[in-house]
Design an enzyme around this catalytic site. Structure first.
Site, PDB file in Angstrom:
ATOM      1  N   GLN A   1      -8.277  39.359  -1.324  1.00  0.00           N
ATOM      2  CA  GLN A   1      -8.560  38.535  -2.521  1.00  0.00           C
ATOM      3  C   GLN A   1      -9.750  37.605  -2.292  1.00  0.00           C
ATOM      4  OE1 GLN A   1      -5.530  38.993  -1.200  1.00  0.00           O
ATOM      5  NE2 GLN A   1      -3.896  38.927  -2.711  1.00  0.00           N
TER       6      GLN A   1
ATOM      7  N   GLY B   1      -1.906  36.234  -8.716  1.00  0.00           N
ATOM      8  CA  GLY B   1      -2.114  34.785  -8.751  1.00  0.00           C
ATOM      9  C   GLY B   1      -1.011  34.197  -9.615  1.00  0.00           C
TER      10      GLY B   1
ATOM     11  N   ASP C   1       2.036  29.422  -4.591  1.00  0.00           N
ATOM     12  CA  ASP C   1       2.929  30.277  -5.388  1.00  0.00           C
ATOM     13  C   ASP C   1       4.248  29.591  -5.693  1.00  0.00           C
ATOM     14  OD1 ASP C   1       0.972  32.281  -4.166  1.00  0.00           O
ATOM     15  OD2 ASP C   1       2.044  33.380  -5.728  1.00  0.00           O
TER      16      ASP C   1
ATOM     17  N   LYS D   1      -0.465  32.468  -0.088  1.00  0.00           N
ATOM     18  CA  LYS D   1      -0.857  33.738   0.530  1.00  0.00           C
ATOM     19  C   LYS D   1      -0.761  33.698   2.047  1.00  0.00           C
ATOM     20  CE  LYS D   1      -1.676  36.759  -1.070  1.00  0.00           C
ATOM     21  NZ  LYS D   1      -0.633  37.803  -1.259  1.00  0.00           N
TER      22      LYS D   1
ATOM     23  N   ARG E   1       7.609  40.343  -8.963  1.00  0.00           N
ATOM     24  CA  ARG E   1       7.082  39.632  -7.788  1.00  0.00           C
ATOM     25  C   ARG E   1       7.961  38.394  -7.547  1.00  0.00           C
ATOM     26  NH1 ARG E   1       0.986  39.232  -6.770  1.00  0.00           N
ATOM     27  NH2 ARG E   1       1.865  39.229  -4.678  1.00  0.00           N
TER      28      ARG E   1
END
Ligand code: MRU
Length: 359
Positions: A197, A46, A238, A249, A88
């Protein structure tokens, strides 16, 4: 409130999100390299939570550095930040948090601070980032809850809740605020293959909070919308480009198209630190490709024939034309986003009267 991440003298403690909901475990990550691995392997995930973890990782690495003089310390700092930055690529909060720590480090070095005091200030900064994130989410909740109906069903994707942040959540924070305000909402959580998730994390945290939640497999969303069972969609982000294109996502984009087709509002909730105004549109957002085993296996069991290749992009980009509004801690941005996001990023009015409420 769920303790997603905590600074301790021994290191950074995080709830292991890979094991939820079956096991609730809080391992401590004792070095910056362990924190980086925890981010990469999705112990913590997250965008905002990744940012907090990175800030704590930087502080931990610096605190435990064996450097004898400032030049050595700077080398260590670069090693620590580049390790954390390589974990990431899509979540911009990671780079935002590292940059914020770097600015402070440079300032302290310039002022001639010694190693101990630099480490102390960096720990404090990481804790400030954590506290601000919770505060921002609550503000976002106050703005966003106005947009939700007094009663109805809200679809969400992935997990943009307490587990994805330092606490309270972005998209789920808006839902929490609405429920706290007396709205009678039911949440439908898309399971969010491949990492699940939605099924594992969103369902777990809403269930713990006594918020009515039902899980659907991702391919059920269209039918539910067609049957008139969904009143709004709300997701996190994100990274958001200057024109309001939103990376979130994988699976978010098709939901936005479905929402448009069925005339259902599609909201994005994200802090200002998720804006990337240096990039004009979503085509510039790097999309993380994750390990094939996330798709080929479920719960350690292979479901794809051995030898068959798969794709595993972790995020997709929703074009701004499908986004009804972007909810931030400084107010709600409406199209055209170039203008409204830019205004919000410099702390100006949000483009709707609600912005003034949060003075
Ligand atoms: O791969 P993940 O689990 O880190 O992806 C998380 C998401 O896509 C969230 O929706 C996003 O980070 C916003 S979290 C408040």
């Amino acid at each position: 409130m769920i303790k997603t991440i905590e600074w301790t003298d021994q290191g950074v403690r995080m709830i292991d999100q890979r094991k939820l909901p079956a096991v609730e475990e809080y391992p401590v990550f004792r070095t910056y390299a362990e924190v980086a691995e925890a981010i990469r392997s999705m112990v913590i995930r997250g965008a905002p939570a990744i940012g907090v973890a990175a800030a704590m990782g930087v502080a931990l690495g610096l605190r435990d550095s064996k450097a004898k003089h400032v030049e050595e310390l700077r080398k260590d700092f670069e090693q620590i930040t580049s390790t954390l930055a390589s974990t990431r690529p899509t979540a911009i909060n990671l780079f935002w948090a590292i940059e914020r720590m770097k600015r402070l480090f440079d300032e302290l070095v310039r002022d001639g601070a010694d190693r101990r005091s630099i480490a102390g200030h960096l720990i404090e900064e990481a804790l400030t980032i954590q506290a601000e994130d919770i505060e921002n989410n609550k503000r976002m909740g106050r703005f966003g809850q106005d947009l939700l109906p007094d009663s109805g069903t809200i679809l969400t994707h992935c997990n943009a809740g307490a587990l994805a942040t330092a606490g309270y959540g972005t998209a789920l924070g808006v839902i929490r605020a609405a429920v706290e305000n007396g709205k009678r909402l039911r949440v439908v959580a898309g399971e969010t293959r491949p990492f699940l998730q939605g099924a594992r994390l969103t369902a777990w945290e809403l269930w713990k909070d006594d918020i009515d939640v039902r899980v659907i497999s991702d391919n059920m969303a269209g039918t539910f919308m067609h049957q008139g069972l969904i009143d709004a969609v709300i997701v996190g982000a994100d990274r958001i480009a200057a024109n309001g294109d939103v990376a979130n996502k994988i699976g978010t984009y098709p939901l936005s198209v479905l929402a448009k087709q069925h005339e259902i509002p599609f909201y994005v909730a994200a802090p200002i630190s998720t804006l990337d105004l240096k990039i004009p549109d979503g085509s510039h957002i790097p999309i993380e490709q994750r390990d094939a085993t996330e798709v080929t296996h479920i719960g350690g069991v292979r479901i794809v024939p051995d030898g068959v290749s798969v794709f595993n992009p972790a995020f997709d980009v929703t074009p701004n034309k499908f986004v009804t509004a972007i909810i931030t801690e400084r107010g709600v941005a409406l199209p055209p986003y170039e203008e409204s996001l830019r205004k919000l990023s410099v702390g100006g009015p949000a483009g709707r009267p609600d912005a003034e409420k949060d003075s």
